[in-house]
Scaffold this motif. Structure first.
Motif, short mmCIF file in Angstrom:
data_model
loop_
_atom_site.label_atom_id
_atom_site.label_comp_id
_atom_site.label_asym_id
_atom_site.label_seq_id
_atom_site.Cartn_x
_atom_site.Cartn_y
_atom_site.Cartn_z
N LYS A 10 0.83 -1.21 0.00
CA LYS A 10 0.00 0.00 0.00
C LYS A 10 0.86 1.26 0.00
O LYS A 10 0.52 2.25 -0.66
CB LYS A 10 -0.96 0.00 1.19
CG LYS A 10 -2.07 -1.03 1.03
CD LYS A 10 -2.97 -1.08 2.25
CE LYS A 10 -4.03 -2.16 2.07
NZ LYS A 10 -4.91 -2.29 3.24
N LYS A 50 1.04 4.20 -2.89
CA LYS A 50 0.94 5.65 -2.64
C LYS A 50 2.07 6.39 -3.34
O LYS A 50 1.87 7.49 -3.88
CB LYS A 50 0.93 5.94 -1.14
CG LYS A 50 -0.36 5.52 -0.47
CD LYS A 50 -0.44 6.02 0.95
CE LYS A 50 -1.65 5.50 1.67
NZ LYS A 50 -2.91 5.94 1.19
N ASP A 96 0.99 6.69 -6.78
CA ASP A 96 0.04 7.79 -6.98
C ASP A 96 0.79 9.09 -7.31
O ASP A 96 0.41 9.82 -8.22
CB ASP A 96 -0.80 8.03 -5.72
CG ASP A 96 -1.75 6.89 -5.38
OD1 ASP A 96 -2.05 6.07 -6.28
OD2 ASP A 96 -2.18 6.82 -4.22
N ARG A 120 2.81 8.69 -10.59
CA ARG A 120 1.95 8.23 -11.69
C ARG A 120 2.47 6.94 -12.33
O ARG A 120 2.64 6.84 -13.55
CB ARG A 120 1.77 9.32 -12.74
CG ARG A 120 1.08 10.53 -12.17
CD ARG A 120 0.81 11.57 -13.20
NE ARG A 120 0.19 12.71 -12.55
CZ ARG A 120 -0.23 13.76 -13.18
NH1 ARG A 120 -0.11 13.86 -14.48
NH2 ARG A 120 -0.78 14.75 -12.52
N ASN A 134 -0.59 1.91 -8.50
CA ASN A 134 -1.02 3.03 -7.67
C ASN A 134 -2.20 2.54 -6.82
O ASN A 134 -2.60 1.38 -6.91
CB ASN A 134 -1.39 4.24 -8.53
CG ASN A 134 -2.40 3.91 -9.60
OD1 ASN A 134 -3.38 3.21 -9.33
ND2 ASN A 134 -2.17 4.38 -10.80
N SER A 135 -2.74 3.41 -6.00
CA SER A 135 -3.82 3.00 -5.09
C SER A 135 -5.03 2.47 -5.84
O SER A 135 -5.66 1.48 -5.42
CB SER A 135 -4.23 4.17 -4.20
OG SER A 135 -3.15 4.55 -3.38
N GLU A 136 -5.37 3.09 -6.96
CA GLU A 136 -6.53 2.65 -7.72
C GLU A 136 -6.32 1.27 -8.33
O GLU A 136 -7.18 0.39 -8.22
CB GLU A 136 -6.85 3.66 -8.84
CG GLU A 136 -8.10 3.33 -9.61
CD GLU A 136 -8.41 4.34 -10.70
OE1 GLU A 136 -9.22 3.99 -11.59
OE2 GLU A 136 -7.84 5.44 -10.70
N SER A 137 -5.16 1.05 -8.94
CA SER A 137 -4.91 -0.27 -9.55
C SER A 137 -4.78 -1.35 -8.48
O SER A 137 -5.24 -2.47 -8.67
CB SER A 137 -3.68 -0.23 -10.45
OG SER A 137 -2.52 0.07 -9.72
N GLN A 169 -6.34 -1.39 -5.61
CA GLN A 169 -7.71 -1.67 -5.19
C GLN A 169 -8.39 -2.64 -6.15
O GLN A 169 -8.99 -3.62 -5.74
CB GLN A 169 -8.52 -0.35 -5.11
CG GLN A 169 -9.98 -0.53 -4.79
CD GLN A 169 -10.24 -0.92 -3.35
OE1 GLN A 169 -9.42 -0.67 -2.47
NE2 GLN A 169 -11.37 -1.54 -3.10
N LYS A 170 -8.24 -2.40 -7.45
CA LYS A 170 -8.86 -3.27 -8.45
C LYS A 170 -8.29 -4.68 -8.42
O LYS A 170 -9.00 -5.66 -8.62
CB LYS A 170 -8.68 -2.68 -9.85
CG LYS A 170 -9.54 -1.47 -10.11
CD LYS A 170 -9.31 -0.92 -11.50
CE LYS A 170 -10.13 0.32 -11.74
NZ LYS A 170 -9.87 0.90 -13.07
N GLU A 207 -9.45 -6.25 -4.58
CA GLU A 207 -10.80 -6.22 -4.03
C GLU A 207 -11.57 -7.49 -4.37
O GLU A 207 -11.25 -8.19 -5.32
CB GLU A 207 -11.57 -4.99 -4.53
CG GLU A 207 -11.92 -5.04 -6.01
CD GLU A 207 -12.53 -3.74 -6.50
OE1 GLU A 207 -12.83 -2.85 -5.69
OE2 GLU A 207 -12.69 -3.62 -7.73
#
Length: 168
Positions: free
Chosen positions: A120, A124, A127, A130, A134-137, A139-140, A143
């Protein structure tokens, strides 16, 4: 736009002999599969360790065989109109998927259980810089996404022919 299309279809007055089916399939897999599952398969074949094995998640999948089975039965039987989630019976963790893919390729699955806190923190940094991780990828990738196929199975009054593990 999908929701609006569903609402439009549901609002239509259909003749008594007509039905509609809105199918919501989860990730479909089968021969010639493209996308994330295929990328994961290539990583496994090359022996690249999966660094997110410490994350516990479950995902629903759908074999192309089960999708074809459902469509065929909907065309053959008198099923009530409606919205149906379509998925294999059991959800699998990403770690289980990697094991299955490795077994099918006769390679050893390499699961690297790195600290989730470290991953994690790296996300960050991704993030800020770039980077692809990153946090979004993250999460995907980690999850859970589990859907129930109970409604379609009840409507068909049949079990699906292929298990998630066999389909993969």
């Amino acid at each position: 736009s999908k929701l609006m299309a569903e609402q439009y279809i549901q609002a239509q007055e259909l003749p008594e002999c007509k039905s509609y089916y809105i199918l919501r399939p989860c990730m479909i897999h089968g021969p010639g599969n493209k996308g994330n599952l295929n990328l994961l398969y290539k990583f496994v074949q090359k022996g690249i360790p999966y660094p997110l094995a410490a994350f516990e998640n479950k995902r629903s999948f759908l074999s192309i065989e089960n999708l074809c089975f459902v469509i065929k039965r909907l065309l053959e039987k008198d099923i009530a109109s409606g919205i149906y989630n379509v998925a294999d019976d059991e959800a699998l963790s990403t770690n289980e998927v990697i094991q299955i893919l490795a077994n099918s390729s006769n390679v050893t699955a390499k699961l690297l259980k790195m600290s989730p806190k470290l991953i994690k923190a790296l996300a960050k940094v991704g993030d800020i810089l770039r980077l692809p991780l990153n946090s979004e990828s993250l999460q995907k990738l980690t999850e859970s996404y589990v859907v129930s196929n109970a409604k379609i199975k009840e409507a068909l009054n049949q079990q699906l022919p292929v298990t998630a593990k066999t389909g993969l």
